[in-house]
Each structure stands twice: as structure tokens, then as C-alpha cells.
Design an enzyme around this catalytic site. Sequence first.
Site, PDB file in Angstrom:
ATOM      1  CD  GLU A  60      -0.395   4.243   3.752  1.00 49.09           C
ATOM      2  OE1 GLU A  60      -0.499   4.622   2.567  1.00 49.09           O
ATOM      3  OE2 GLU A  60      -1.205   4.558   4.626  1.00 49.09           O
ATOM      4  CB  CYS A  84      -7.019   4.739   4.128  1.00 48.22           C
ATOM      5  SG  CYS A  84      -6.453   3.433   3.013  1.00 48.22           S
TER       6      CYS A  84
END
Length: 151
Positions: A60, A84
Amino acid sequence: MTTDRARHDDLRWLALACDLARACPPSDTAFSVGAVVVDAEGRELARGHSRETDEKVHAEESALAKLAGRDLTGATVYSSLEPCARRLSRPEPCARLILRRGVRRVVFAWREPVLFVEGDGVETLEEAGVEVVELPELADRAREPNAHLIN
Ligand SMILES: [Zn+2]
């Protein structure tokens, strides 16, 4: 309410994110993840995968780094793995990065197993008002490049 059309598009983009994870350099200490950023009109803005630009970069993070300065309020981030919320390698976890960039929608396939760090990316995003969609029908596809870590 998600329409059939929107769901079909979500599955298609998320499948691409899962396939991008196969491009990750192998690692015994980090997941292989793929991510795609798509705008409100359904156009791809950027894609990324784990360890794409350096050995610590997350999928990401790598995709969002290609969109520096862009307004992402209408964009969706598709990630094979739950973004995360805590991270060993860098100060800013992907969930925080997604929030800071103004992204309001995240679609993922595989909820992070407790292996390296506690995963509560979904909670972090939802608490900030982000729409989070989990499509577990693609979880096997997201897990596949990580089989050596979880078996
Ligand atoms: Zn991350």
C-alpha cells in the site's frame, strides 16, 4: 449498500492486487502483498507490491508513494492483506498512511494473522470512519504467495 456491479468491480480489482503479490521478492520475515489504488470512476491510479522499491516497503505504501500530492478522497485502496496498524520496520503503518492520504474506502481479502505483529488495521480504519470491505472469497488467493510463512 453495495450493488452487484460495485461488488463485481471490487472482486476484479482485489484479484489483481492478489496477483501482484506474486511479484514480491521472496522473504522469510515479511508477507508478500499486492495493492491497487483506484479512483471514484473506476480507473487505476497506481499499483504496488511488497519490497517493490526497497526491502522494507509495503504494498500500500509503495502504491500511495506514486500518488504524492494527488487528492485521494474518492479513491479506494485494494490490498490482498489487511493494511497494517503496527509495524516493526517503519514508524508509519499503512492504516495511518491511508488515513493521512485521505482515502475513505479500503477493500482487502485476508485478515492479517498474528505472526509478526498484532493486526488491527481494520479497527484503526473503521474507527476513523473509513469504509472497510472484506472479501474473504479471495483470501486463499492472497495467502498463496505466503504459504511458506503460515504452514
Ligand atoms: Zn503495511
